[in-house]
Write an enzyme that holds these catalytic residues in place. Sequence first.
Site, PDB file in Angstrom:
ATOM      1  N   GLY A  24      -1.637  18.040  10.147  1.00 39.22           N
ATOM      2  CA  GLY A  24      -2.274  16.910  10.705  1.00 39.22           C
ATOM      3  C   GLY A  24      -2.585  15.881   9.537  1.00 39.22           C
ATOM      4  N   ARG A  25      -2.607  16.194   8.363  1.00 37.39           N
ATOM      5  CA  ARG A  25      -2.966  15.083   7.338  1.00 37.39           C
ATOM      6  C   ARG A  25      -2.364  15.539   5.819  1.00 37.39           C
ATOM      7  NH1 ARG A  25      -9.318  15.912   5.315  1.00 37.39           N
ATOM      8  NH2 ARG A  25      -9.288  18.268   5.501  1.00 37.39           N
ATOM      9  N   ASP A  52      -7.569  11.297  11.832  1.00 36.01           N
ATOM     10  CA  ASP A  52      -6.901   9.927  11.516  1.00 36.01           C
ATOM     11  C   ASP A  52      -5.848  10.164  10.354  1.00 36.01           C
ATOM     12  OD1 ASP A  52      -8.376  10.635   9.437  1.00 36.01           O
ATOM     13  OD2 ASP A  52      -9.923   9.391   9.663  1.00 36.01           O
ATOM     14  N   GLY A  53      -5.766  11.575  10.095  1.00 33.33           N
ATOM     15  CA  GLY A  53      -4.744  11.878   9.129  1.00 33.33           C
ATOM     16  C   GLY A  53      -5.203  11.606   7.400  1.00 33.33           C
ATOM     17  N   ARG A 103      -0.446  17.753  -3.958  1.00 35.33           N
ATOM     18  CA  ARG A 103      -0.653  19.060  -4.552  1.00 35.33           C
ATOM     19  C   ARG A 103       0.558  19.705  -4.319  1.00 35.33           C
ATOM     20  NH1 ARG A 103      -4.167  21.590   0.880  1.00 35.33           N
ATOM     21  NH2 ARG A 103      -2.720  20.830   2.529  1.00 35.33           N
ATOM     22  N   ARG A 110       2.729  29.026   6.132  1.00 33.76           N
ATOM     23  CA  ARG A 110       1.420  30.075   6.416  1.00 33.76           C
ATOM     24  C   ARG A 110       2.116  30.993   7.501  1.00 33.76           C
ATOM     25  NH1 ARG A 110      -2.557  25.672   6.240  1.00 33.76           N
ATOM     26  NH2 ARG A 110      -1.679  23.917   5.228  1.00 33.76           N
ATOM     27  N   ASP A 179      -4.191  30.037  10.336  1.00 32.59           N
ATOM     28  CA  ASP A 179      -3.121  29.008   9.914  1.00 32.59           C
ATOM     29  C   ASP A 179      -3.502  28.534   8.590  1.00 32.59           C
ATOM     30  OD1 ASP A 179      -5.359  28.041  11.619  1.00 32.59           O
ATOM     31  OD2 ASP A 179      -4.715  26.202  10.583  1.00 32.59           O
ATOM     32  N   ASN A 180      -4.463  28.969   8.034  1.00 35.96           N
ATOM     33  CA  ASN A 180      -4.866  28.778   6.925  1.00 35.96           C
ATOM     34  C   ASN A 180      -4.447  29.957   5.628  1.00 35.96           C
ATOM     35  OD1 ASN A 180      -6.193  26.426   7.603  1.00 35.96           O
ATOM     36  ND2 ASN A 180      -7.910  27.151   7.611  1.00 35.96           N
ATOM     37  N   ASP A 189      -5.747  25.411   1.328  1.00 36.95           N
ATOM     38  CA  ASP A 189      -6.646  24.738   2.161  1.00 36.95           C
ATOM     39  C   ASP A 189      -7.924  24.907   1.868  1.00 36.95           C
ATOM     40  OD1 ASP A 189      -4.366  24.084   3.652  1.00 36.95           O
ATOM     41  OD2 ASP A 189      -4.783  25.125   5.337  1.00 36.95           O
TER      42      ASP A 189
END
Length: 344
Positions: A24-25, A52-53, A103, A110, A179-180, A189
């Site tokens: 999402g971001r 908003d990303g 990063r 994942r 998902d992390n 994350d």
Amino acid sequence: FANPIATVYSGHQFGVWAGQLGDGRAILLGEIAGQELQLKGAGKTHYSRMGDGRAVLRSSIREFLCSEAMHNLGIPTTRALAVVGSKLSVLRHTLETAAVCSRLAPSFIRIGHFEHYSSLQNISKLKELADLLILEHYPSCSSAKIPYLELFKNISERNAVLVAQWQAVGFCHGVLNSDNISVLGLTMDYGPFGFLDQFQIDHICNHSDQGGRYAYHRQPQIMHWNMACLASAMIPLLADKSDETLAQVQLRSALEQFPVIYAQTWQSLFRKKLGFTTFQEGDIALIERLLQAMHDSKVDFTNFFRSLGKLKIDESITQNPLRDKFVDRDSIDQWFGDYVDRLK
């Protein structure tokens, strides 16, 4: 020229199937010298949903500092390359300053990527994902009798070791949703993470985690649960359109090794923290007695173990300044007596 992409994945959040999620971001720019380069907070993606990303400066600095600290502690992690500030304001609980963190990682794949294609019963994409992972990151699995089973074993082992390393330094991730979780066994994350100050075995670092699902003492259990999610997602790879029951048995058997590997790694790391170079019966009981005493007296986790290195074993127990950190002096004096005997 870069060809930026955002990836789709699904997953379990706080133990509940959340369906399709995605970057999402986070925007993947490409690969450089074997490392994937991402921008976090650079704007909306196809998977931003209502977000908003963007990332805020505060959390970007936290991720930069912690990921680099974890790397230098010898704990597998994504790395931070740079943080770029912005004059843009973003609304969270209050107005905050935006930033972008770049990063790096060998891969950002994942568990959620496997869960996504498995949930869609898209076996060809699931196989493509697993084959790519074996080719680029787990090449030894290709020569195994059952390569996909061996892949699962490797992923599970890496994450068992990882969570043991977290426990040894008092690191709390905060949001161990499936998902992390990295399939390379990396810490990734960095959100509402924290390190233990006053040692509380049930410490919760995420204020949104009201039930304490991701509390410090539950992290090994939750990581094991996430490996079960991965095992479930990989069943179609082993079933080969015929014997799903056999695939389940094979994966369940492999999953049972997680707590064994975790316990072995945890015990080894805490022995080292106490200065033990050999194994002796009674070591684990000694470690557990200490942690219980630290919990009861809310002793600072990191400072205690740093100070323990200055302990003089020929000094009277009553002259040991560390005893002053504990409420029950008689009990901790007994522990220090047993500890010094063990060191000798």
